[in-house]
Design an enzyme around this catalytic site. Structure first.
Site, short mmCIF file in Angstrom:
data_model
loop_
_atom_site.label_atom_id
_atom_site.label_comp_id
_atom_site.label_asym_id
_atom_site.label_seq_id
_atom_site.Cartn_x
_atom_site.Cartn_y
_atom_site.Cartn_z
N GLY A 1 25.87 -26.47 -11.22
CA GLY A 1 26.99 -26.47 -12.15
C GLY A 1 27.82 -27.74 -11.98
CB SER A 2 31.31 -28.44 -12.87
OG SER A 2 31.09 -27.88 -14.13
CB THR A 3 29.55 -28.30 -7.33
OG1 THR A 3 28.17 -28.05 -7.53
CG2 THR A 3 30.31 -26.99 -7.34
CE LYS B 1 31.08 -31.12 -15.37
NZ LYS B 1 32.07 -30.21 -15.98
#
Lengths: 637, 379
Positions: free
Chosen positions: A337-339, A341
């Site tokens: 997921g966004s971890t 980014k």
């Protein structure tokens, strides 16, 4: 072909030469056989009287003595695996006159519980000679109760031993592992002599990977037995007194103690914060790769394995839908997921595919040129104008869809590889998964059907927010977060920081092992990314603000939400209407203190919903425990 | 007078047509097969006594035996030409596995020798016992015998490089057996007696040097062999008890299931390396002579096959497989009866355990294939 003449081969001469050698060898075979027969005649005919006397008078038997298994401590010296005395009720079948009567009497004394008496009697009868048969395990009070009545039951005795015990039960089980009975597979890999008196062996975790350190060296003692093999005198069993000088004993060497990098305070705080949720949490020291906590929930009680797990209990564990035996921290594979980014932002800076200060407009969705498909942002109304910093702080998806497309899947993949994704980290226990870093090449190899091997541009788009094919383990995520905290310096994560001699107490340190660092074109890029992560947990619009409100230490982090269930183009994801197992996974990574990071954490809560809400409190609990802040919850025990 | 056409009885074998439907002939060498069955059968009787009523151990041994016979039948169907064509690949493959073990082997018995392939773990060093003689025979196949000095040097490298790798694992016993298998093949190439003498001398001279490089436990074994009483608790105990077992067996033995040394647990490792002593105690000298006779039938049959073989490769291979087999028998029986130091060599086809059963039977499968070669050519 076989008989074709070769110019340089004199067939006849070669055959004769070979014949003469075979005949010479045959003569050798006969001579050696004669020598062997001669030896056997010497032993079995000439000296047979001597050896028969020795055999009849053979009263000294060598029995192995088990070494004491090394203990396991956490980094602060807390005991996490010990050896406790245990009592077993044993029978010598030859000495029992009325087996059924004896077994019934023992049952009445409440010493034999949960056993099928018929079956037990059958197994006792099937043994020959003076072999001891275990009837069952006794508690301390049961052992005492039997001890005073021992004289009434000839042929039944108590045997003392040591059994592995884990005081914290399931709290550290996925790091420490457990011991269990030696299986036939284990036998293939060990020296049977070394394990002659040992019945248990490390099965998972450090118990297994450091088995040879923990085990120690077997000892021997001589016992005097009678002609039927019954032990008459055993110096190791009788205390002092009549130690006959002819009976030798070589005491075993105990195994070494292990000192782990684990901090039980963090381990317990994390496990408590996870509660009944499924997931994993890993805390790592960015300065050396020490694993401070390695949590996978649900856990299970390793003491049950050490005490001997019944078949039904084992089946229940293996068929539990929550799969407690599965080590999610090492082998669980989740979309990050966004971890990721911050790492993708770093890659884009490195490849100069983004200007960090340029604003992009986020209107709630992204479209590839020439396509009508809408890639939606988690916030339907959009984030408005976003630059790299604010896109990380607010976790804007549209910004990173665009960033991924401009970076390209191959650069995106190789930047993730540099952080250690897609390959085992090399932690010192087994069972690690590699995870997946997608690339064109990976997809070509993964699928057999040529139609499936094509890389679609849309797959690059969703890779920008850690969705699609990308899969990481919580351990990899923690290790990568530690690398971000340490500005690119990486270590091989480890559980063992030292060993200690059980007798002398001499300590031997294990040095940390560095891994390939992450290179960036400009060192100031690290600052930019770390500042953005600081914003996540400190700026008013930060997606991880609430989880880290009011910490007395400065913490930087990143939230993540990983889709398990894909929502249709025109549908809304409505948590209440989605089956619990299909809800989003919540993720959270963090490191602290911001100026000189000492701890990096990664948390995954399966089907927990958003990262800030589900995983954030777990990360917070672990960080609070590290910085010694009193927990508001109930204390453990 | 020996002429180019020799028939030492290799044609007496009959293909077992009945085993396969449709009259397809299955190549087996009947004398080899029957003797192997007799030895394994005898072995099971002794093993039953050695392990008591341990059904699972007997079952595991039966499974290994089954795999062994499958390997035998399978390799017996491979024409020796194919075997020769594959030899360099087999050798390189096994050599690669050996290197892999060094890098990534599972640590068992404090030594790196096991390679784990998911569910099965195995010792690549065991396969070197077959790969080295194969490679030596392959190398000499197209060259004229006896080998020249440079050729001998190559042969020595083929034997020594894998052997040194195995010795480094450290597994001295297997390394020595690989050297034995390779040396016997080289011996059969007709290498000159002067070279043999020179190598023998070099071996004697290097013994003290080898001592320097040996590990503690390896030295302890040699010392124990020279003086068993020096370690009455450990390895010396084994040899003392095994001599008592053999000696007290006498001419006719104590009878099946009546061996006190074995059943009162004085005898260590009685299902594996020391099973010869169980046999000696319960069946006496007569039983051992029967076993040795069966072994000699196998060796004799193997040497006949070697003499009747048609080309250099099969000749060398058949000869070395047979002689290596005898070396195992001699080393095990010699160690159990106190003639040789204790090296962990199982009694062929009898001891419970491991890869060696399968490699031995695979070797006999090659022998059967070589014995069937002539028949195939005629057909």
């Amino acid at each position: 072909m076989e008989n074709a003449e070769r110019p340089f081969k004199d067939q006849m001469r070669e055959q004769k030469l070979f014949q003469s050698r075979v005949i010479a060898c045959a003569v050798g075979v006969l001579l050696l056989t004669a020598m062997l027969v001669g030896r056997l005649v010497q032993l079995q005919v000439v000296d047979t009287q001597h050896f028969t006397e020795l055999s009849e008078g053979n009263r000294i038997r060598t029995a192995p003595l088990a070494p004491t298994r090394g203990l396991i401590f956490d980094r602060n010296g807390l005991l996490i695996a010990e050896n406790l005395p245990t009592w077993q009720l044993v029978a010598v079948p030859e000495e029992i006159d009325d087996l059924d009567g004896t077994l019934n009497a023992l049952t009445r004394l409440d010493l034999l519980t949960d056993v099928d008496l018929e079956e037990l009697a059958g197994s006792v009868r099937s043994r020959l000679g003076f072999e001891r048969v275990t009837l069952g395990n006794l508690s301390e009070s049961q052992a005492a109760r039997f001890a005073v009545r021992r004289h009434r039951y000839p042929g039944v005795d108590i045997q003392e031993g040591l059994v592995r015990h884990y005081p914290y039960a399931g709290a550290g089980v996925h790091a420490v592992g457990y011991v269990g009975s030696i299986s036939s597979d284990d036998l293939e890999l060990i020296d049977r002599g070394e394990y002659a008196a040992t019945s248990q062996i490390g099965k998972t975790g450090v118990e297994r990977s450091y088995e040879s350190v923990l085990h120690g060296q077997v000892g021997y003692r001589q016992q005097e037995v009678n002609a039927q093999g019954r032990v008459l005198l055993d110096p190791a069993m009788t205390e002092g007194g009549e130690n006959q000088p002819t009976l030798l004993t070589r005491w075993p060497t105990p195994g070494r103690h292990l000192i782990l990098s684990i901090d039980m305070r963090l381990q317990l705080a994390g496990a408590r914060a996870m509660g009944v949720q499924r997931g994993a949490a890993v805390a790592i020291d960015p300065r050396n790769g020490d694993l401070l906590a390695l949590i996978s929930t649900p856990g299970f009680d390793p003491n049950r394995f050490a005490a001997g797990l019944s078949r039904n209990d084992y089946v229940a564990l293996t068929t539990d839908p929550d799969n407690p035996l599965f080590n999610r921290a090492l082998a669980g594979r989740y979309p990050p997921g966004s971890t990721i980014k911050p790492m993708l932002g770093l890659a884009a800076l490195h490849h100069e595919s983004v200007d960090p200060h340029e604003d992009h407009y986020c209107g709630g969705y992204f479209r590839l040129p020439g396509s009508t498909h809408r890639y939606r942002d988690w916030r339907p109304q959009g984030h408005g104008a976003m630059n790299l910093h604010s896109a990380i702080v607010e976790s804007c998806d549209v910004y990173f869809y665009q960033l991924a497309v401009e970076l390209g899947i191959d650069s995106l993949g190789s930047s993730l590889t540099a952080f250690g994704f897609g390959a085992p980290t090399g932690i010192d226990i087994s069972g690690e998964a590699a995870g997946i870093v997608p690339s064109r090449e990976w997809k070509r190899q993964q699928f057999a059907n040529p139609a499936d091997q094509v890389w679609f541009p849309g797959e690059t788009v969703i890779a920008g927010i850690g969705q699609g094919y990308t899969q990481v383990t919580p351990l990899q995520l923690a290790n990568a977060s530690a690398a971000v905290a340490a500005s690119g310096r990486r270590f091989r994560p480890r559980l063992l920081i030292g060993t200690e001699d059980a007798v002398s107490g001499a300590f031997e340190q294990v040095e940390p092992v560095e891994a390939d660092p992450v290179h960036v074109a400009d060192e100031s890029h690290w600052q930019m990314i770390q500042d953005a992560m600081l914003g996540v947990t400190n700026e008013p619009s930060g997606s991880g603000l609430t989880a880290m409100l009011g910490t007395p230490y400065t913490v930087a982090g990143k939230t993540g939400t990983a889709q398990v269930f894909s929502v249709g183009q025109d549908e809304e994801y409505d948590e209440d209407n989605v089956d619990e197992r299909l809800r989003d996974h919540g993720l959270f990574v963090a490191f602290a203190p911001f100026d000189a990071p000492e701890i990096a954490v990664a948390v995954v809560v399966e089907n927990g919903g958003g990262g800030n809400r589900a995983a954030g409190p777990v990360a917070r609990a672990i960080l609070d425990a590290y910085f010694g802040i009193e927990d508001h919850g109930d204390s453990y025990d | 007078m020996a002429t180019a056409t020799i028939d030492w009885g290799a044609n007496q074998q009959r293909p077992l047509r009945s085993l396969l439907p449709g009259g397809v002939s299955l190549n087996v060498d009947l004398p080899l097969l029957l003797t192997m069955l007799a030895i394994t059968g005898f072995g099971f009787i002794v093993l039953y006594s050695a392990v008591g009523e341990n059904g699972s151990l007997l079952l595991r041994q039966a499974v290994r035996c089954g795999i062994g016979f499958c390997a035998f039948f399978a390799l017996a169907q491979v024409p020796p030409n194919y075997l020769r064509a594959f030899t360099p690949w087999v050798f390189c493959g096994v050599f690669g596995l050996l290197l892999l073990v060094m890098i990534d082997g599972e640590v068992g018995k404090g030594a790196q020798r096991w390679l784990s392939l998911g569910v099965v773990s195995f010792q690549p060093s065991e396969f070197m016992k077959l790969a080295v003689p194969l490679m030596v025979a392959w190398f000499m196949h197209d060259r004229s015998l006896p080998p020249t000095l440079p050729q001998v040097a190559v042969l020595v490298l083929i034997v020594l490089v894998p052997a040194l790798l195995i010795a480094r694992q450290p597994d001295l016993g297997t390394a020595l057996l690989v050297v034995a298998a390779g040396s016997l093949t080289i011996l059969l190439t007709g290498v000159s007696k002067r070279i043999i003498a020179a190598v023998g001398l070099a071996g004697l001279v290097s013994a003290p040097i080898a001592w320097q490089f040996m590990l503690d436990y390896q030295r302890a074994r040699v010392i124990t062999f020279l003086n068993p009483e020096s370690d009455p608790l450990g390895a010396g105990y084994n040899i003392i008890q095994s001599k008592i077992a053999i000696g007290s067996g006498g001419i006719f033995g104590k009878g099946w299931l009546n061996g006190t040394q074995a059943h009162l647990e004085f005898l260590p490792e009685r299902s594996t390396d020391f099973i010869f002593a169980v046999m000696a105690e319960e069946f006496g000298l007569m039983g051992l002579l029967l076993l040795l006779a069966l072994y000699l039938v196998l060796v004799g049959r193997g040497l006949f096959i070697a003499l009747a073989a048609q080309d250099t490769f099969t000749r060398l291979l058949a000869g070395s497989l047979t002689l290596t087999f005898f070396v195992y028998v001699f080393v095990n029986a010699g160690m159990v009866s106190g003639l040789l130091p204790i090296v962990g060599v199982p009694l062929p086809l009898v001891s419970a355990g491991g890869t060696s059963m399968v490699t031995l039977m695979a070797g006999f499968g090659m022998l059967a294939a070589i014995s069937g070669q002539k028949k195939r050519l005629a057909a």
